[in-house]
Design a protein around this motif. Structure first.
Motif, PDB file in Angstrom:
ATOM      1  N   MET A 223       0.487  -1.410   0.188  1.00  0.00           N
ATOM      2  CA  MET A 223      -0.057   0.136   0.422  1.00  0.00           C
ATOM      3  C   MET A 223       0.802   1.868   0.269  1.00  0.00           C
ATOM      4  SD  MET A 223      -2.866   1.014   3.040  1.00  0.00           S
ATOM      5  CE  MET A 223      -3.195  -0.463   2.307  1.00  0.00           C
ATOM      6  N   ASN A 224       0.562   2.226  -1.199  1.00  0.00           N
ATOM      7  CA  ASN A 224       1.528   3.440  -1.162  1.00  0.00           C
ATOM      8  C   ASN A 224       0.996   4.550  -0.096  1.00  0.00           C
ATOM      9  OD1 ASN A 224      -0.113   4.867  -2.516  1.00  0.00           O
ATOM     10  ND2 ASN A 224       0.759   3.118  -4.749  1.00  0.00           N
ATOM     11  N   GLU A 225       1.758   6.062  -0.370  1.00  0.00           N
ATOM     12  CA  GLU A 225       1.483   6.371   0.508  1.00  0.00           C
ATOM     13  C   GLU A 225      -0.514   7.225   0.092  1.00  0.00           C
ATOM     14  OE1 GLU A 225       4.955   8.381   0.754  1.00  0.00           O
ATOM     15  OE2 GLU A 225       6.222   7.910   1.967  1.00  0.00           O
ATOM     16  N   LYS A 226      -0.121   7.490  -1.291  1.00  0.00           N
ATOM     17  CA  LYS A 226      -1.337   7.554  -2.096  1.00  0.00           C
ATOM     18  C   LYS A 226      -2.143   7.065  -1.320  1.00  0.00           C
ATOM     19  CE  LYS A 226      -2.637   9.201  -6.616  1.00  0.00           C
ATOM     20  NZ  LYS A 226      -2.339   9.652  -7.912  1.00  0.00           N
ATOM     21  N   THR A 227      -2.026   6.058  -1.678  1.00  0.00           N
ATOM     22  CA  THR A 227      -3.886   5.019  -1.451  1.00  0.00           C
ATOM     23  C   THR A 227      -3.955   4.736   0.071  1.00  0.00           C
ATOM     24  OG1 THR A 227      -2.573   3.166  -1.612  1.00  0.00           O
ATOM     25  CG2 THR A 227      -3.002   4.069  -3.653  1.00  0.00           C
ATOM     26  N   SER A 228      -2.845   4.860   1.304  1.00  0.00           N
ATOM     27  CA  SER A 228      -3.416   4.923   2.644  1.00  0.00           C
ATOM     28  C   SER A 228      -4.194   5.616   3.040  1.00  0.00           C
ATOM     29  CB  SER A 228      -1.694   4.918   3.295  1.00  0.00           C
ATOM     30  OG  SER A 228      -2.306   4.267   4.319  1.00  0.00           O
ATOM     31  N   PRO A 229      -4.493   6.549   2.194  1.00  0.00           N
ATOM     32  CA  PRO A 229      -5.675   7.429   3.316  1.00  0.00           C
ATOM     33  C   PRO A 229      -7.339   7.586   2.713  1.00  0.00           C
ATOM     34  CG  PRO A 229      -4.202   9.249   2.304  1.00  0.00           C
ATOM     35  CD  PRO A 229      -3.389   7.546   2.121  1.00  0.00           C
TER      36      PRO A 229
ATOM     37  N   ARG B  55      -7.855   4.161   1.725  1.00  0.00           N
ATOM     38  CA  ARG B  55      -7.776   2.917   2.336  1.00  0.00           C
ATOM     39  C   ARG B  55      -8.187   3.044   4.080  1.00  0.00           C
ATOM     40  NH1 ARG B  55      -8.715  -0.693  -1.251  1.00  0.00           N
ATOM     41  NH2 ARG B  55      -6.683  -1.030  -2.489  1.00  0.00           N
ATOM     42  N   ARG B  56      -7.445   4.562   4.486  1.00  0.00           N
ATOM     43  CA  ARG B  56      -8.147   4.754   6.174  1.00  0.00           C
ATOM     44  C   ARG B  56      -9.300   4.937   6.123  1.00  0.00           C
ATOM     45  NH1 ARG B  56      -4.273   7.793   6.902  1.00  0.00           N
ATOM     46  NH2 ARG B  56      -2.707   6.318   7.679  1.00  0.00           N
ATOM     47  N   SER B  57      -9.985   5.854   5.366  1.00  0.00           N
ATOM     48  CA  SER B  57     -11.223   6.473   5.208  1.00  0.00           C
ATOM     49  C   SER B  57     -12.215   5.386   4.760  1.00  0.00           C
ATOM     50  CB  SER B  57     -10.915   7.885   4.258  1.00  0.00           C
ATOM     51  OG  SER B  57     -11.187   7.922   2.914  1.00  0.00           O
TER      52      SER B  57
ATOM     53  N   LEU C  30     -11.559   2.499   5.797  1.00  0.00           N
ATOM     54  CA  LEU C  30     -12.047   1.394   6.551  1.00  0.00           C
ATOM     55  C   LEU C  30     -13.241   2.000   8.196  1.00  0.00           C
ATOM     56  CD1 LEU C  30     -11.689  -1.121   8.459  1.00  0.00           C
ATOM     57  CD2 LEU C  30      -9.131  -0.246   9.185  1.00  0.00           C
ATOM     58  N   ILE C  31     -12.663   3.695   8.173  1.00  0.00           N
ATOM     59  CA  ILE C  31     -13.514   4.237   9.194  1.00  0.00           C
ATOM     60  C   ILE C  31     -14.864   4.258   8.586  1.00  0.00           C
ATOM     61  CG2 ILE C  31     -14.202   6.553  10.609  1.00  0.00           C
ATOM     62  CD1 ILE C  31     -11.077   6.764  10.221  1.00  0.00           C
ATOM     63  N   PHE C  32     -15.014   4.598   7.457  1.00  0.00           N
ATOM     64  CA  PHE C  32     -17.050   4.488   6.997  1.00  0.00           C
ATOM     65  C   PHE C  32     -17.469   3.528   6.926  1.00  0.00           C
ATOM     66  CE2 PHE C  32     -19.176   3.735   3.868  1.00  0.00           C
ATOM     67  CZ  PHE C  32     -20.925   4.751   3.964  1.00  0.00           C
ATOM     68  N   ALA C  33     -16.756   2.166   6.735  1.00  0.00           N
ATOM     69  CA  ALA C  33     -16.894   1.117   7.162  1.00  0.00           C
ATOM     70  C   ALA C  33     -17.641   0.288   8.370  1.00  0.00           C
ATOM     71  CB  ALA C  33     -16.245   0.129   6.568  1.00  0.00           C
ATOM     72  N   ALA C  34     -16.818   1.059   9.347  1.00  0.00           N
ATOM     73  CA  ALA C  34     -17.022   0.650  10.797  1.00  0.00           C
ATOM     74  C   ALA C  34     -17.875   1.884  10.876  1.00  0.00           C
ATOM     75  CB  ALA C  34     -15.341   1.078  11.480  1.00  0.00           C
ATOM     76  N   ILE C  35     -18.002   2.412  11.066  1.00  0.00           N
ATOM     77  CA  ILE C  35     -19.158   3.131  11.169  1.00  0.00           C
ATOM     78  C   ILE C  35     -20.253   3.130  11.117  1.00  0.00           C
ATOM     79  CG2 ILE C  35     -20.435   5.894  11.175  1.00  0.00           C
ATOM     80  CD1 ILE C  35     -17.296   6.788  11.643  1.00  0.00           C
ATOM     81  N   ALA C  36     -20.563   2.505   9.572  1.00  0.00           N
ATOM     82  CA  ALA C  36     -21.734   2.315   8.941  1.00  0.00           C
ATOM     83  C   ALA C  36     -22.140   0.639   9.479  1.00  0.00           C
ATOM     84  CB  ALA C  36     -21.247   2.188   6.915  1.00  0.00           C
ATOM     85  N   THR C  37     -20.863   0.200   9.683  1.00  0.00           N
ATOM     86  CA  THR C  37     -21.659  -2.071  10.310  1.00  0.00           C
ATOM     87  C   THR C  37     -21.943  -1.079  11.836  1.00  0.00           C
ATOM     88  OG1 THR C  37     -19.648  -2.354   9.504  1.00  0.00           O
ATOM     89  CG2 THR C  37     -20.254  -3.402  11.147  1.00  0.00           C
TER      90      THR C  37
ATOM     91  N   GLU D 256     -12.610  -3.340   0.357  1.00  0.00           N
ATOM     92  CA  GLU D 256     -12.348  -2.161   0.058  1.00  0.00           C
ATOM     93  C   GLU D 256     -11.365  -1.988   1.040  1.00  0.00           C
ATOM     94  OE1 GLU D 256     -13.219  -1.037  -3.180  1.00  0.00           O
ATOM     95  OE2 GLU D 256     -14.596  -1.747  -4.081  1.00  0.00           O
ATOM     96  N   THR D 257     -11.410  -1.914   2.909  1.00  0.00           N
ATOM     97  CA  THR D 257     -11.158  -1.251   2.930  1.00  0.00           C
ATOM     98  C   THR D 257      -9.705  -1.953   3.486  1.00  0.00           C
ATOM     99  OG1 THR D 257     -11.793  -3.519   5.209  1.00  0.00           O
ATOM    100  CG2 THR D 257     -13.433  -0.889   4.498  1.00  0.00           C
ATOM    101  N   GLY D 258      -9.492  -2.488   2.510  1.00  0.00           N
ATOM    102  CA  GLY D 258      -7.628  -2.960   2.431  1.00  0.00           C
ATOM    103  C   GLY D 258      -6.849  -3.877   3.583  1.00  0.00           C
ATOM    104  N   LEU D 259      -8.385  -4.862   3.966  1.00  0.00           N
ATOM    105  CA  LEU D 259      -8.307  -5.369   4.942  1.00  0.00           C
ATOM    106  C   LEU D 259      -8.029  -6.828   3.861  1.00  0.00           C
ATOM    107  CD1 LEU D 259     -10.805  -4.550   7.779  1.00  0.00           C
ATOM    108  CD2 LEU D 259      -7.970  -4.001   7.464  1.00  0.00           C
TER     109      LEU D 259
END
Length: 218
Positions: free
Chosen positions: A1-7, A9-11, A13-20, A151-154
């Motif tokens: 995962m490069n620096e460009k895609t990391s944010p 992926r992080r966002s 993951l946060i969205f998926a967690a909140i939606a869940t 989609e969250t990169g996990l």
């Protein structure tokens, strides 16, 4: 995962967690959506679920998952066939994937509490067709959650692996969803179920009479 895609992926993951969390909260706090007046004809609980509380149950339990799955399937085809697919296609696929898992988690939790649990504990299943239809429907949550994890990169080591998993999960969901539809539309009597003249809804007071067909969504 490069620096460009990391944010990104992080966002995601946060969205998926909140939606869940929101989906599970709805599943636990929402009123029982599996009860209501059903048609006086033999049917599985799958079909009865879709027929009560119209049109909301049809939209929630059928339209939303199917639209998400078809959106994922169509955008996946576009991306696979066109390496220069428009950015909005990638975005649509990504957001549909992020929403799919939480939606199915919420639906599954709600049905486990209000349908599967009472049906199992009180022995109210309507034969093999009924069990297969409901089980196949609930199994659809697994590939949908898998898509969200991709989609969250996990899940997925690289873009190629993630794309392969994405396609696989979409295919699995479509298969189990169609199994649920086929057995769900089947008359339970075809696979040996004998309707009882009178039953009580497992989630309703014991004094509430069922219709004489014995088919009322728990």
């Amino acid at each position: 995962m490069n620096e460009k895609t990391s944010p990104t992926r992080r966002s995601s993951l946060i969205f998926a967690a909140i939606a869940t969390v929101v989906a599970v909260a709805w599943a636990l706090l929402s009123h029982d959506r599996t009860t209501g007046a059903a048609m006086a004809m033999p049917m599985t609980h799958y079909m009865e679920l879709l027929s009560v509380q119209q049109p909301w149950n049809l939209l929630l339990f059928m339209a939303v998952p199917v639209v998400l799955a078809e959106t994922l399937a169509i955008t996946e085809l576009v991306i696979l066939l066109n390496r220069n697919a428009p950015a909005w296609v990638h975005s649509l696929s990504r957001w549909a994937g992020l929403v799919a898992g939480p939606v199915m988690i919420g639906i599954t939790v709600h049905l486990l509490i209000h349908a599967v649990g009472p049906l199992t504990s009180k022995g109210l299943w309507r034969g093999p067709a009924d069990v297969i239809a409901v089980l196949a429907y609930l199994l659809g949550a697994i590939p949908m959650v898998g898509i969200t994890l991709v989609e969250t990169g996990l899940l997925g080591r690289d873009d190629h692996a993630r794309r392969r998993l994405h396609v696989t999960f979409v295919a699995i969901f479509l298969v189990v969803a169609h199994i649920a539809m086929i057995f769900g539309m089947l008359d339970p009597a075809v696979m040996g179920h004998e309707a009882q003249p009178m039953q009580h809804s497992p989630s309703a007071p014991a004094s509430t009479p069922m219709d004489h067909s014995g088919h009322h969504m728990p």
